[in-house]
Design a protein around this motif. Structure first.
Motif, mmCIF file in Angstrom:
data_model
loop_
_atom_site.group_PDB
_atom_site.id
_atom_site.type_symbol
_atom_site.label_atom_id
_atom_site.label_comp_id
_atom_site.label_asym_id
_atom_site.label_seq_id
_atom_site.Cartn_x
_atom_site.Cartn_y
_atom_site.Cartn_z
ATOM 1 N N CYS A 51 0.809 -1.255 0.109
ATOM 2 C CA CYS A 51 0.139 0.162 0.018
ATOM 3 C C CYS A 51 0.647 1.031 0.100
ATOM 4 C CB CYS A 51 -0.911 0.021 1.149
ATOM 5 S SG CYS A 51 -2.109 -1.407 1.058
ATOM 6 N N ALA A 52 2.119 1.224 0.658
ATOM 7 C CA ALA A 52 2.880 2.258 0.604
ATOM 8 C C ALA A 52 3.125 2.657 -0.826
ATOM 9 C CB ALA A 52 4.091 2.301 1.743
ATOM 10 N N SER A 53 3.941 1.758 -1.212
ATOM 11 C CA SER A 53 3.984 1.957 -2.828
ATOM 12 C C SER A 53 3.100 2.363 -3.630
ATOM 13 C CB SER A 53 4.648 0.619 -3.319
ATOM 14 O OG SER A 53 4.766 0.558 -4.697
ATOM 15 N N ALA A 54 1.884 1.716 -3.401
ATOM 16 C CA ALA A 54 0.616 2.320 -4.363
ATOM 17 C C ALA A 54 0.306 3.860 -4.147
ATOM 18 C CB ALA A 54 -0.520 1.416 -3.808
ATOM 19 N N PHE A 55 0.333 4.347 -2.811
ATOM 20 C CA PHE A 55 0.086 5.542 -2.465
ATOM 21 C C PHE A 55 1.366 6.577 -3.268
ATOM 22 C CE2 PHE A 55 -3.220 3.937 -0.205
ATOM 23 C CZ PHE A 55 -4.195 5.184 0.019
ATOM 24 N N ILE A 56 2.296 6.210 -2.911
ATOM 25 C CA ILE A 56 3.519 6.895 -3.560
ATOM 26 C C ILE A 56 3.566 6.745 -5.133
ATOM 27 C CG2 ILE A 56 6.077 7.126 -3.987
ATOM 28 C CD1 ILE A 56 6.131 5.814 -0.875
ATOM 29 N N THR A 57 3.374 5.825 -5.579
ATOM 30 C CA THR A 57 3.243 5.716 -7.005
ATOM 31 C C THR A 57 1.990 6.641 -7.531
ATOM 32 O OG1 THR A 57 4.062 3.675 -7.011
ATOM 33 C CG2 THR A 57 3.171 4.301 -9.284
ATOM 34 N N GLY A 58 0.889 6.495 -6.704
ATOM 35 C CA GLY A 58 -0.252 7.241 -7.230
ATOM 36 C C GLY A 58 -0.197 8.910 -7.230
ATOM 37 N N ALA A 59 0.657 9.158 -6.158
ATOM 38 C CA ALA A 59 0.748 10.487 -6.006
ATOM 39 C C ALA A 59 1.885 11.023 -7.071
ATOM 40 C CB ALA A 59 1.666 10.734 -4.635
ATOM 41 N N LEU A 60 2.797 10.325 -7.432
ATOM 42 C CA LEU A 60 3.937 10.768 -8.285
ATOM 43 C C LEU A 60 3.035 10.854 -9.644
ATOM 44 C CD1 LEU A 60 7.087 8.641 -7.265
ATOM 45 C CD2 LEU A 60 6.620 11.188 -7.386
ATOM 46 N N GLY A 90 -0.024 11.230 -10.162
ATOM 47 C CA GLY A 90 -1.310 11.827 -10.423
ATOM 48 C C GLY A 90 -2.576 11.038 -10.511
ATOM 49 N N THR A 91 -2.454 9.808 -10.215
ATOM 50 C CA THR A 91 -3.801 8.670 -10.194
ATOM 51 C C THR A 91 -4.022 8.289 -8.791
ATOM 52 O OG1 THR A 91 -2.097 7.094 -10.185
ATOM 53 C CG2 THR A 91 -2.703 8.037 -12.580
ATOM 54 N N GLU A 92 -5.201 7.525 -8.733
ATOM 55 C CA GLU A 92 -5.758 7.083 -7.521
ATOM 56 C C GLU A 92 -4.802 5.789 -7.265
ATOM 57 O OE1 GLU A 92 -8.138 7.633 -5.398
ATOM 58 O OE2 GLU A 92 -8.186 9.526 -6.672
ATOM 59 N N PRO A 93 -4.444 5.553 -6.082
ATOM 60 C CA PRO A 93 -3.580 4.520 -5.798
ATOM 61 C C PRO A 93 -4.282 3.115 -5.780
ATOM 62 C CG PRO A 93 -4.314 5.314 -3.665
ATOM 63 C CD PRO A 93 -4.733 6.255 -4.849
ATOM 64 N N THR A 94 -3.406 2.394 -6.322
ATOM 65 C CA THR A 94 -3.946 0.989 -6.582
ATOM 66 C C THR A 94 -2.967 -0.028 -6.064
ATOM 67 O OG1 THR A 94 -2.954 0.531 -8.803
ATOM 68 C CG2 THR A 94 -5.066 1.178 -8.608
ATOM 69 N N CYS A 95 -3.301 -1.026 -4.982
ATOM 70 C CA CYS A 95 -2.319 -1.796 -4.275
ATOM 71 C C CYS A 95 -2.289 -3.224 -4.773
ATOM 72 C CB CYS A 95 -2.402 -1.752 -2.702
ATOM 73 S SG CYS A 95 -4.018 -2.026 -2.112
ATOM 74 N N ASP A 96 -2.935 -3.576 -5.907
ATOM 75 C CA ASP A 96 -2.898 -4.917 -6.445
ATOM 76 C C ASP A 96 -3.526 -5.753 -5.265
ATOM 77 O OD1 ASP A 96 -1.781 -3.821 -8.659
ATOM 78 O OD2 ASP A 96 0.231 -4.276 -7.782
ATOM 79 N N CYS A 97 -4.441 -5.329 -4.450
ATOM 80 C CA CYS A 97 -5.112 -6.250 -3.652
ATOM 81 C C CYS A 97 -6.325 -7.137 -4.368
ATOM 82 C CB CYS A 97 -5.796 -5.576 -2.480
ATOM 83 S SG CYS A 97 -4.694 -4.744 -1.387
ATOM 84 N N SER A 98 -6.745 -8.119 -3.965
ATOM 85 C CA SER A 98 -7.432 -8.998 -4.746
ATOM 86 C C SER A 98 -8.578 -9.636 -3.776
ATOM 87 C CB SER A 98 -6.836 -10.104 -5.832
ATOM 88 O OG SER A 98 -6.073 -10.874 -4.743
ATOM 89 N N GLY A 99 -9.642 -10.247 -4.480
ATOM 90 C CA GLY A 99 -10.445 -10.815 -3.488
ATOM 91 C C GLY A 99 -11.582 -9.838 -2.964
ATOM 92 N N ASP A 100 -11.818 -10.102 -1.702
ATOM 93 C CA ASP A 100 -12.776 -8.928 -1.057
ATOM 94 C C ASP A 100 -12.396 -7.878 -0.464
ATOM 95 O OD1 ASP A 100 -11.522 -10.318 1.127
ATOM 96 O OD2 ASP A 100 -13.066 -11.252 2.026
ATOM 97 N N GLY A 101 -10.811 -7.685 -0.549
ATOM 98 C CA GLY A 101 -10.317 -6.626 0.244
ATOM 99 C C GLY A 101 -9.630 -6.904 1.429
ATOM 100 N N ASP A 102 -10.013 -7.901 1.846
ATOM 101 C CA ASP A 102 -9.304 -8.145 3.271
ATOM 102 C C ASP A 102 -8.035 -7.968 3.473
ATOM 103 O OD1 ASP A 102 -9.581 -9.017 5.919
ATOM 104 O OD2 ASP A 102 -9.095 -10.974 5.481
ATOM 105 N N GLY A 103 -7.665 -6.859 4.194
ATOM 106 C CA GLY A 103 -6.215 -6.580 4.501
ATOM 107 C C GLY A 103 -5.769 -5.566 3.662
ATOM 108 N N CYS A 104 -6.604 -5.127 2.820
ATOM 109 C CA CYS A 104 -6.287 -4.258 1.644
ATOM 110 C C CYS A 104 -6.499 -2.572 2.193
ATOM 111 C CB CYS A 104 -7.145 -4.253 0.385
ATOM 112 S SG CYS A 104 -6.748 -3.078 -0.670
ATOM 113 N N CYS A 105 -5.735 -1.677 1.755
ATOM 114 C CA CYS A 105 -5.498 -0.316 2.387
ATOM 115 C C CYS A 105 -6.629 0.339 1.576
ATOM 116 C CB CYS A 105 -4.368 0.221 2.105
ATOM 117 S SG CYS A 105 -3.835 0.439 0.520
ATOM 118 N N CYS A 106 -7.304 -0.054 0.644
ATOM 119 C CA CYS A 106 -8.147 0.787 -0.520
ATOM 120 C C CYS A 106 -9.493 0.445 0.108
ATOM 121 C CB CYS A 106 -7.936 0.663 -1.811
ATOM 122 S SG CYS A 106 -6.119 0.918 -2.029
#
Length: 99
Positions: free
Chosen positions: A72-81, A83-99
């Motif tokens: 998730c840290a990488s997703a937020f940093i990449t999104g900020a750089l 200018g897009t929404e962060p995507t943390c490559d979480c799959s399934g029902d989002g359990d444990g996902c930051c988004c």
């Protein structure tokens, strides 16, 4: 003061039983996530981990694991750089996902 990312989302894992106390993780970590105590590595600044993977790539005992670049840290940093929404490559029902 060290940079902090999102609290409690880092994929970093330390298997203390495998740690030989060589200190490579302390030497290569750019954010002082580790210290050596009693001849073993210990995570002291978990939320400072940027999931770069330097510690796990340099650990001769395989005591460290981190999903480099997918957290998730990488997703937020990449999104900020980008200018897009962060995507943390979480799959399934989002359990444990930051988004």
């Amino acid at each position: 003061m060290h940079a902090r990312y999102l609290r409690n989302v880092v994929t970093l894992e330390l298997d203390e039983a495998k740690c030989s106390g060589c200190g490579m993780c302390v030497a290569v970590c750019p954010h002082a996530v580790f210290v050596l105590e009693n001849r073993k590595a210990r995570i002291v600044e978990r939320d400072a981990c940027m999931e770069c993977g330097a510690c796990s790539m340099n650990c001769p005992e395989g005591a460290l694991a981190v999903d480099s670049g997918v957290g998730c840290a990488s997703a937020f940093i990449t999104g900020a750089l980008r200018g897009t929404e962060p995507t943390c490559d979480c799959s399934g029902d989002g359990d444990g996902c930051c988004c």
